[in-house]
Design a protein around this motif. Structure first.
Motif, PDB file in Angstrom:
ATOM      1  N   VAL A 166      22.683  41.425  52.029  1.00 51.56           N
ATOM      2  CA  VAL A 166      22.685  40.611  50.817  1.00 51.56           C
ATOM      3  C   VAL A 166      23.720  41.140  49.828  1.00 51.56           C
ATOM      4  O   VAL A 166      24.528  40.384  49.276  1.00 51.56           O
ATOM      5  CB  VAL A 166      21.284  40.594  50.164  1.00 51.56           C
ATOM      6  CG1 VAL A 166      21.338  39.931  48.794  1.00 51.56           C
ATOM      7  CG2 VAL A 166      20.296  39.862  51.062  1.00 51.56           C
ATOM      8  N   ILE A 167      23.714  42.466  49.607  1.00 52.74           N
ATOM      9  CA  ILE A 167      24.602  43.063  48.603  1.00 52.74           C
ATOM     10  C   ILE A 167      26.060  42.943  49.018  1.00 52.74           C
ATOM     11  O   ILE A 167      26.915  42.534  48.209  1.00 52.74           O
ATOM     12  CB  ILE A 167      24.227  44.539  48.380  1.00 52.74           C
ATOM     13  CG1 ILE A 167      22.834  44.651  47.752  1.00 52.74           C
ATOM     14  CG2 ILE A 167      25.257  45.223  47.478  1.00 52.74           C
ATOM     15  CD1 ILE A 167      22.344  46.079  47.589  1.00 52.74           C
ATOM     16  N   PHE A 168      26.382  43.300  50.258  1.00 50.64           N
ATOM     17  CA  PHE A 168      27.768  43.313  50.712  1.00 50.64           C
ATOM     18  C   PHE A 168      28.179  42.032  51.436  1.00 50.64           C
ATOM     19  O   PHE A 168      29.334  41.927  51.850  1.00 50.64           O
ATOM     20  CB  PHE A 168      27.994  44.512  51.636  1.00 50.64           C
ATOM     21  CG  PHE A 168      27.842  45.834  50.955  1.00 50.64           C
ATOM     22  CD1 PHE A 168      28.870  46.360  50.183  1.00 50.64           C
ATOM     23  CD2 PHE A 168      26.655  46.552  51.054  1.00 50.64           C
ATOM     24  CE1 PHE A 168      28.726  47.588  49.552  1.00 50.64           C
ATOM     25  CE2 PHE A 168      26.503  47.772  50.420  1.00 50.64           C
ATOM     26  CZ  PHE A 168      27.540  48.297  49.657  1.00 50.64           C
ATOM     27  N   GLY A 169      27.265  41.094  51.564  1.00 46.71           N
ATOM     28  CA  GLY A 169      27.590  39.850  52.247  1.00 46.71           C
ATOM     29  C   GLY A 169      27.319  38.625  51.399  1.00 46.71           C
ATOM     30  O   GLY A 169      28.225  38.044  50.804  1.00 46.71           O
ATOM     31  N   GLN A 170      26.047  38.231  51.302  1.00 47.17           N
ATOM     32  CA  GLN A 170      25.670  37.008  50.601  1.00 47.17           C
ATOM     33  C   GLN A 170      26.096  37.022  49.128  1.00 47.17           C
ATOM     34  O   GLN A 170      26.622  36.040  48.615  1.00 47.17           O
ATOM     35  CB  GLN A 170      24.151  36.807  50.693  1.00 47.17           C
ATOM     36  CG  GLN A 170      23.604  36.735  52.110  1.00 47.17           C
ATOM     37  CD  GLN A 170      23.890  35.408  52.771  1.00 47.17           C
ATOM     38  OE1 GLN A 170      23.970  34.383  52.110  1.00 47.17           O
ATOM     39  NE2 GLN A 170      24.070  35.408  54.084  1.00 47.17           N
ATOM     40  N   ASP A 171      25.852  38.151  48.441  1.00 44.71           N
ATOM     41  CA  ASP A 171      26.103  38.224  46.995  1.00 44.71           C
ATOM     42  C   ASP A 171      27.258  39.155  46.640  1.00 44.71           C
ATOM     43  O   ASP A 171      27.314  39.680  45.526  1.00 44.71           O
ATOM     44  CB  ASP A 171      24.837  38.698  46.267  1.00 44.71           C
ATOM     45  CG  ASP A 171      23.724  37.675  46.313  1.00 44.71           C
ATOM     46  OD1 ASP A 171      24.021  36.501  46.570  1.00 44.71           O
ATOM     47  OD2 ASP A 171      22.559  38.045  46.082  1.00 44.71           O
ATOM     48  N   PHE A 172      28.188  39.362  47.563  1.00 42.74           N
ATOM     49  CA  PHE A 172      29.287  40.297  47.301  1.00 42.74           C
ATOM     50  C   PHE A 172      30.102  39.882  46.078  1.00 42.74           C
ATOM     51  O   PHE A 172      30.418  40.702  45.212  1.00 42.74           O
ATOM     52  CB  PHE A 172      30.196  40.400  48.529  1.00 42.74           C
ATOM     53  CG  PHE A 172      31.352  41.346  48.336  1.00 42.74           C
ATOM     54  CD1 PHE A 172      31.195  42.698  48.570  1.00 42.74           C
ATOM     55  CD2 PHE A 172      32.593  40.880  47.900  1.00 42.74           C
ATOM     56  CE1 PHE A 172      32.258  43.582  48.384  1.00 42.74           C
ATOM     57  CE2 PHE A 172      33.658  41.753  47.710  1.00 42.74           C
ATOM     58  CZ  PHE A 172      33.485  43.103  47.954  1.00 42.74           C
ATOM     59  N   ASN A 207      29.213  37.855  43.548  1.00 45.45           N
ATOM     60  CA  ASN A 207      28.402  37.943  42.332  1.00 45.45           C
ATOM     61  C   ASN A 207      28.240  39.379  41.843  1.00 45.45           C
ATOM     62  O   ASN A 207      28.270  39.647  40.634  1.00 45.45           O
ATOM     63  CB  ASN A 207      27.016  37.349  42.575  1.00 45.45           C
ATOM     64  CG  ASN A 207      27.046  35.838  42.644  1.00 45.45           C
ATOM     65  OD1 ASN A 207      28.036  35.216  42.273  1.00 45.45           O
ATOM     66  ND2 ASN A 207      25.973  35.242  43.131  1.00 45.45           N
ATOM     67  N   ILE A 208      28.065  40.314  42.784  1.00 47.62           N
ATOM     68  CA  ILE A 208      27.772  41.696  42.396  1.00 47.62           C
ATOM     69  C   ILE A 208      29.045  42.476  42.086  1.00 47.62           C
ATOM     70  O   ILE A 208      29.198  43.037  40.984  1.00 47.62           O
ATOM     71  CB  ILE A 208      26.965  42.413  43.504  1.00 47.62           C
ATOM     72  CG1 ILE A 208      25.587  41.765  43.653  1.00 47.62           C
ATOM     73  CG2 ILE A 208      26.811  43.897  43.185  1.00 47.62           C
ATOM     74  CD1 ILE A 208      24.756  42.307  44.803  1.00 47.62           C
ATOM     75  N   PHE A 209      29.993  42.517  43.024  1.00 46.95           N
ATOM     76  CA  PHE A 209      31.135  43.420  42.872  1.00 46.95           C
ATOM     77  C   PHE A 209      32.303  42.795  42.106  1.00 46.95           C
ATOM     78  O   PHE A 209      33.038  43.517  41.416  1.00 46.95           O
ATOM     79  CB  PHE A 209      31.607  43.894  44.255  1.00 46.95           C
ATOM     80  CG  PHE A 209      30.626  44.806  44.928  1.00 46.95           C
ATOM     81  CD1 PHE A 209      30.549  46.141  44.580  1.00 46.95           C
ATOM     82  CD2 PHE A 209      29.753  44.320  45.885  1.00 46.95           C
ATOM     83  CE1 PHE A 209      29.637  46.989  45.193  1.00 46.95           C
ATOM     84  CE2 PHE A 209      28.837  45.152  46.503  1.00 46.95           C
ATOM     85  CZ  PHE A 209      28.769  46.487  46.154  1.00 46.95           C
ATOM     86  N   ILE A 210      32.483  41.504  42.223  1.00 41.75           N
ATOM     87  CA  ILE A 210      33.589  40.855  41.503  1.00 41.75           C
ATOM     88  C   ILE A 210      33.171  40.464  40.092  1.00 41.75           C
ATOM     89  O   ILE A 210      33.816  40.848  39.100  1.00 41.75           O
ATOM     90  CB  ILE A 210      34.100  39.616  42.273  1.00 41.75           C
ATOM     91  CG1 ILE A 210      34.481  39.987  43.705  1.00 41.75           C
ATOM     92  CG2 ILE A 210      35.282  38.989  41.530  1.00 41.75           C
ATOM     93  CD1 ILE A 210      35.583  41.021  43.808  1.00 41.75           C
ATOM     94  N   VAL A 211      32.064  39.706  39.990  1.00 45.47           N
ATOM     95  CA  VAL A 211      31.658  39.188  38.681  1.00 45.47           C
ATOM     96  C   VAL A 211      30.933  40.254  37.853  1.00 45.47           C
ATOM     97  O   VAL A 211      31.319  40.528  36.707  1.00 45.47           O
ATOM     98  CB  VAL A 211      30.764  37.939  38.857  1.00 45.47           C
ATOM     99  CG1 VAL A 211      30.358  37.394  37.491  1.00 45.47           C
ATOM    100  CG2 VAL A 211      31.488  36.868  39.658  1.00 45.47           C
ATOM    101  N   GLN A 212      29.885  40.868  38.434  1.00 47.48           N
ATOM    102  CA  GLN A 212      29.085  41.816  37.654  1.00 47.48           C
ATOM    103  C   GLN A 212      29.838  43.113  37.353  1.00 47.48           C
ATOM    104  O   GLN A 212      30.019  43.469  36.188  1.00 47.48           O
ATOM    105  CB  GLN A 212      27.784  42.141  38.393  1.00 47.48           C
ATOM    106  CG  GLN A 212      26.901  43.146  37.654  1.00 47.48           C
ATOM    107  CD  GLN A 212      25.668  43.536  38.459  1.00 47.48           C
ATOM    108  OE1 GLN A 212      25.194  42.766  39.303  1.00 47.48           O
ATOM    109  NE2 GLN A 212      25.139  44.715  38.214  1.00 47.48           N
TER     110      GLN A 212
END
Length: 417
Positions: free
Chosen positions: A301-307, A309-314
């Motif tokens: 989820v962290i490194f795939g589905q929401d990569f 959202n988490i690493f670029i945007v957040q």
């Protein structure tokens, strides 16, 4: 239709009774309570720690924190299937339930902020009531204002130097007690998420501390942004009104005061931002090192589905970019405004990734769920849990702040504290 079915898309193997139950309003709930706590911590930097350079924005943030306070309950009320039962948390608080602690923390914090505001503005109440009492022919509005401010004095009409000294001591006591209560108000939300053992993404002992640090970041950032917008409006109004009344401050004087406050406040925002980012990265490294049984699905989820959202945007746009903008020399109002907007977006995305991302993977660990935010509502459910409901929650504090400013003036009143 089952609650959650309207906005949940399923992928691979997901149990039939699994949906995204906690939606945008549960994202807004910790976001709004974080703004409350952060705004109060900013005001306490002056009242408790005596940082006199923050005097004006401290008074501003105290009133704004009080305006944010009632809005903290609204997302939960909109999310509940039976909102009439929500008041029971306030009426029957007890210590055996984490969510019931909200009633205790919220009530205690509300009384502390109200008391601190009363001591800060007591002289204003007395002076306004005495000035209205002296007017021989009062209009209906003036009679109402006289009754209002006379009531707000609570019978304490003494504004001698000795009485104001006692007020100042009381303000410091209220602000000192209010800091841990404000942290508890928001930290317990992190405690609730962190104690959910059934959810691999939420279970971490660092969650309350991550919530508290990000709350301070978001509260300071919002107060800075609203303060800058308000000061810009004041500069425009000063340019128009100064032609009739030359005694009013010039737009240049207001700009100088604005930049002084923003420069000082941005330093503390940078400290809080570094602390929040450090805790979040520490939690991520701990998860990767420990490699619990559920880590593989969480990692996907962290490194795939929401990569993105988490690493670029957040982390990228919401943390590193504003941190760089604040650390560059000679900060300007425009750069500070852009940085604070990005900070608020980063904190909101942290809440989004936690709440929505925590429900993205199935309990089977073999499937995923995606949340589609309802943009155009087609029933009351998609209205409350959609974009319009979230926008209404976001606008409400500013309406309250406008009304409170009529009673607690944040600029036109020179308090004695």
């Amino acid at each position: 239709m089952v609650h959650g079915e309207a906005w949940t898309l399923k992928e691979l193997f997901v149990y039939p009774n699994e949906y995204i139950y906690w939606t945008i309003q549960i994202v807004m709930y910790p976001f709004m309570t974080g703004l409350v706590a952060g705004a109060f911590v900013l005001s306490s930097l002056y009242h408790v720690f005596g940082i006199k350079q923050l005097k004006d924005i401290a008074r501003f943030s105290l009133v704004f924190s009080f305006a944010l306070l009632p809005v903290a309950m609204i997302p939960l009320q909109l999310h509940l299937q039976h909102p009439e039962r929500g008041i029971e948390v306030m009426l029957t608080p007890h210590f055996t339930s984490a969510i019931a602690a909200f009633g205790i923390a919220f009530s205690t914090y509300g009384m502390i902020v109200a008391s601190e505001l009363w001591f800060v503005y007591r002289r204003h109440f007395v002076e306004t009531a005495l000035a209205l009492r002296a007017k021989p022919d009062k209009s209906p509005l003036e009679r109402f204002r006289y009754l209002l401010f006379s009531t707000l004095t609570l019978g304490a009409w003494d504004i001698s130097a000795h009485a104001l000294e006692k007020d100042e001591k009381a303000v410091k006591i209220m602000a000192t007690v209010g800091i841990p209560v404000a942290c508890l108000l928001h930290g317990y939300a992190g405690f609730i998420f962190g104690s959910v053992k059934a959810n691999a993404l939420w279970t971490t002992p660092l969650m309350p501390f991550i919530f508290i640090c990000s709350a301070v970041v978001s509260g300071i950032a919002l107060c800075m942004l609203v303060y800058m917008v308000t000061m810009e409006i004041r500069k425009l109004m000063a340019g128009w009104k100064r032609k009739q009344d030359p005694s009013l401050p010039s737009p240049e004087a207001i700009k100088s005061m604005e930049m002084y406050e923003i420069t000082m406040t941005s330093r503390y925002l940078v400290y809080a931002l570094i602390a929040a980012l450090g805790l979040e990265l520490l939690d991520l490294l701990f998860r990767d090192y420990a490699k619990f049984q559920s880590w593989e699905i969480v990692r996907s989820v962290i490194f795939g589905q929401d990569f993105v959202n988490i690493f670029i945007v957040q982390y990228g746009l919401g943390n590193l970019v504003p941190l760089t903008l604040f650390l560059l020399p000679r900060i300007t109002a425009k750069r500070a405004a852009v940085a604070t907007i990005l900070v608020l977006m980063g904190v909101f995305m942290m809440r989004w990734n936690l709440v929505i991302g925590g429900q993205a993977f199935s309990a089977s660990f073999s499937g995923f769920m995606h949340y589609e935010l309802p943009i155009i509502p087609h029933d009351i459910e998609t209205f409350k849990e959609g974009l319009i409901g979230a926008i209404l929650v976001g606008i409400t504090p500013f309406v309250f702040f406008w009304g409170l400013n009529k009673i607690f003036p944040v600029f036109k009143y020179d308090d004695s504290h």
